[in-house]
Design an enzyme around this catalytic site. Structure first.
Site, short mmCIF file in Angstrom:
data_model
loop_
_atom_site.label_atom_id
_atom_site.label_comp_id
_atom_site.label_asym_id
_atom_site.label_seq_id
_atom_site.Cartn_x
_atom_site.Cartn_y
_atom_site.Cartn_z
CB THR B 153 8.38 43.73 5.75
OG1 THR B 153 9.62 44.93 5.99
CG2 THR B 153 9.42 43.07 4.76
CE LYS B 179 11.62 46.75 4.76
NZ LYS B 179 11.84 45.43 5.77
CB THR B 190 19.52 51.61 7.94
OG1 THR B 190 17.96 50.86 8.01
CG2 THR B 190 18.55 51.45 6.58
CD GLU B 276 8.00 45.03 13.60
OE1 GLU B 276 8.36 44.39 12.00
OE2 GLU B 276 8.52 44.71 13.67
CG ASN B 402 7.76 42.17 16.29
OD1 ASN B 402 8.33 41.26 15.13
ND2 ASN B 402 8.17 43.76 15.73
CB SER B 407 1.20 32.68 10.47
OG SER B 407 1.41 33.80 11.90
#
Lengths: 407, 407
Positions: B153, B179, B190, B276, B402, B407
């Site tokens: 993702t 992932k 996880t 991230e 985040n 969107s």
């Protein structure tokens, strides 16, 4: 209860001062003094972090052992944490210098520090600062405000609150100030907060009132989940309102508790709303929970979730992250039963019901989330207890401030 | 033990496929299949979040009740979490469609989803995806890699690992993929991880090995403190290596455990390092702790501290924040006794000793902290136990990703 303008000098007999002592900052006040004309009974709560800053260790002893307190000396810029025996000796030297300058007992002086961890205080500058603070102390509201500005670090706003209540025909005033913007996740108490009152109340009852109240005020805020080494709340009551002594389980105690709660909640919310980099105060109200403790844990889990905080910054109605945070909080519940709402000055909408998204307009949700104060209401539909927690959004500026705070 | 190239198709008899099913992403693979030519014994661990995604509920049942598993169907883009009964029925329909297409038992199919919470899966596209996956499945390493890419993702890198061991003269292979980039703070397991092996091992012993290992691998990483609704680790063993069955408390079991640990730790570290917005893998090693549990709690507190993570991003040797995090972890220790070190490929320095800063060069510290993998060593000097945790730095990009993920 009447909200009034002011801070630590609002109550009778309290004075304050601020001075630019050059501890670490340049060209701004960075030391403050709170002084009471008469000795005060003392209550305090301190960080639960096992790494306790020197002033925390010092003040704990004063609060526990001294019959009275009469002055607090605070510096910003250096936290005097992780400074060993040398750091502790600077607390002693600070108290000694202040006691001499103010002609009060050495064990009536409290100290507090905030700023970077691991640096030693320049004690010579502290001592000259004390001299100037003593000479410049004043009882007007402006002096209190200057003190509240002097203790700021990454704070963008000074934080004060004051209220008045009537007790047996006497006006009793409570006022407070605090600072805190990062490393804010109080556990027993917040970064630095000082409340003064002219109420006549025993040390025991003041301590009880403070302990009862912090669990729903300072302990319910978080900026970043980091429980500081320096968290300190000190409450000083000098008795100059001359009210009949407040007794336990009386209407007067209830009135005092309510006033103290108003001060603590106001200061706590100001701290959360001024979290490092924050653009919004993020409130979570949990209602209809089976127990008070469950309600507190659930509310705090939501305002602590990095993902939810980032979504609030983006005005994004990402309710899945809220549900996720409730789910990992440690409280057991049925996700299909609960309901979620967003509310702010711009309106109120339901966003989750019966285990799935409610039928709401993303546009309206974004409008509601674009206000400077945003609330999530979590209806657990499983009891009568409630709790509220306060945090802030997670922004680029939080990272910016903290990626290189020391330089 | 020999590290080899590959992932879920490294072990004998495993095939994989990927397809662009248009679940939510466009112009990229977003569905993957893992298939074993022979039925596999299964082990799995799942999120501790009480809000469990539909695939978690579905797979828990399969792992507990089915004698064997033979296929896993995974989609990226939509997490199928907080989707109620409708969401669960899509798991059933997915398994049914896959079982038919593969001519295997319906209760041998596992499902997994990752992506946004609260949206329903487009089941028609899932079903057509399954058809293409079944037709396209292959046993080469490239097929495994394509599958590992299809489940990404916000991940920036695909994550695979594979090793080989010898058991009684037979080559046993283990391979895996995972992932995970945000909402990463596994508790039992996880985000999504899949390990395949051709070892001959019972379900009971495989389950034991997995449970023993996750506490030191997947459960020791965190990107943002948010324990996901979808966390899933599935391990499939098809026995095609034809080794004599691995028995408990044998050297063969130790070899298998070591190999599984290598896969799990490698995948877990890859997830932490690809958190991230991350620019660095941030490792914390706690040594000489009085208990293993204390060591784990301490290590995890440091890699979870927002302030420490921001300091790592800024290459700032702000060791006070590390000490602060250790202090609020819940473990009791004497801060004056412990020692702290920074290390990376660029060197190693002591930063804290005897309750105060060690005598180190800030310049050297910054050089050490500027590497893509940075380690803090915490020497508790109070025992023989150790633990390691992995996280990443906190950056502008974490907030960016985040603040508007949906969107």
């Amino acid at each position: 209860m009447k909200k009034i303008t002011g801070g630590v000098t609002a109550a009778k007999g309290f004075q304050a001062a601020a001075v630019a002592a050059g501890i670490k900052y340049k060209d701004r006040d960075d030391m403050a003094l709170i002084y009471s004309e008469k000795p005060c009974v003392l209550a305090g709560t301190f960080t639960s972090n096992v790494v306790k800053a020197a002033p925390v260790l010092f003040d704990k002893k004063v609060v526990e052992e001294s019959p009275y307190g009469q002055a607090v000396v605070i510096n910003a810029g250096i936290a005097n944490a992780c400074t060993g025996r040398e750091g502790f000796s600077y607390c002693e030297q600070t108290a000694k210098a202040a006691a001499e300058a103010l002609s009060i007992s050495e064990n009536a002086v409290l100290v507090a520090s905030t700023g970077v961890i691991g640096m030693q205080l320049p004690i010579d500058r502290i001592v000259s600062g004390i001299k100037k603070l003593t000479e410049g102390k004043q009882g007007d509201l402006e002096a209190g405000t200057r003190a509240s500005r002097a203790i700021m670090t990454t704070d963008t706003k000074n934080k004060e609150a004051a209220v008045q209540i009537e007790i047996s025909g006497r006006t009793v005033t409570l006022g407070g100030m605090c600072k805190g913007s990062g490393m804010i996740h109080p556990n027993m108490c917040t970064m630095l907060a000082f409340v003064t009152t002219d109420a006549v109340i025993s040390k025991e009852l003041l301590t009880k009132a403070v302990k009862e109240d912090v669990v729903d005020t300072f302990n319910m805020i978080s900026v970043d989940g980091d429980t500081s080494t320096n968290d300190t709340l000190l409450v000083l009551a000098n008795g100059m309102a001359e009210n009949p002594e407040i007794r336990e389980n009386s209407p007067e105690y209830e009135a005092f508790r309510e006033a103290l709660h108003e001060i603590n909640e106001t200061l706590a919310k100001k701290m959360a709303g001024d979290g490092e980099g924050a653009t919004a105060l993020f409130e979570t109200k949990v209602i209809h929970a089976p127990s008070k403790q469950d309600a507190r844990i659930l509310a705090k889990a939501v305002i602590c979730s990095s993902l939810t905080k980032a979504a609030i910054y983006g005005h994004d109605a990402n309710w899945g992250r809220i549900l996720c945070a409730l789910g990992y909080s440690g409280v057991i519940f049925d996700p299909e039963k609960i309901e979620l709402f967003f509310e702010s000055k711009a309106g109120r909408i339901q966003i989750y019901k019966d285990g799935v998204a409610a039928d709401y307009s993303e546009e309206e949700a974004t409008k509601i989330l674009s206000e400077p104060e945003v609330t999530v209401v979590v209806d657990m539909k499983n009891g009568e207890e409630s709790a509220t927690a306060w945090g802030c959004d997670l922004t680029y500026d939080y990272v910016k401030i903290n990626a290189d705070y020391r330089s």
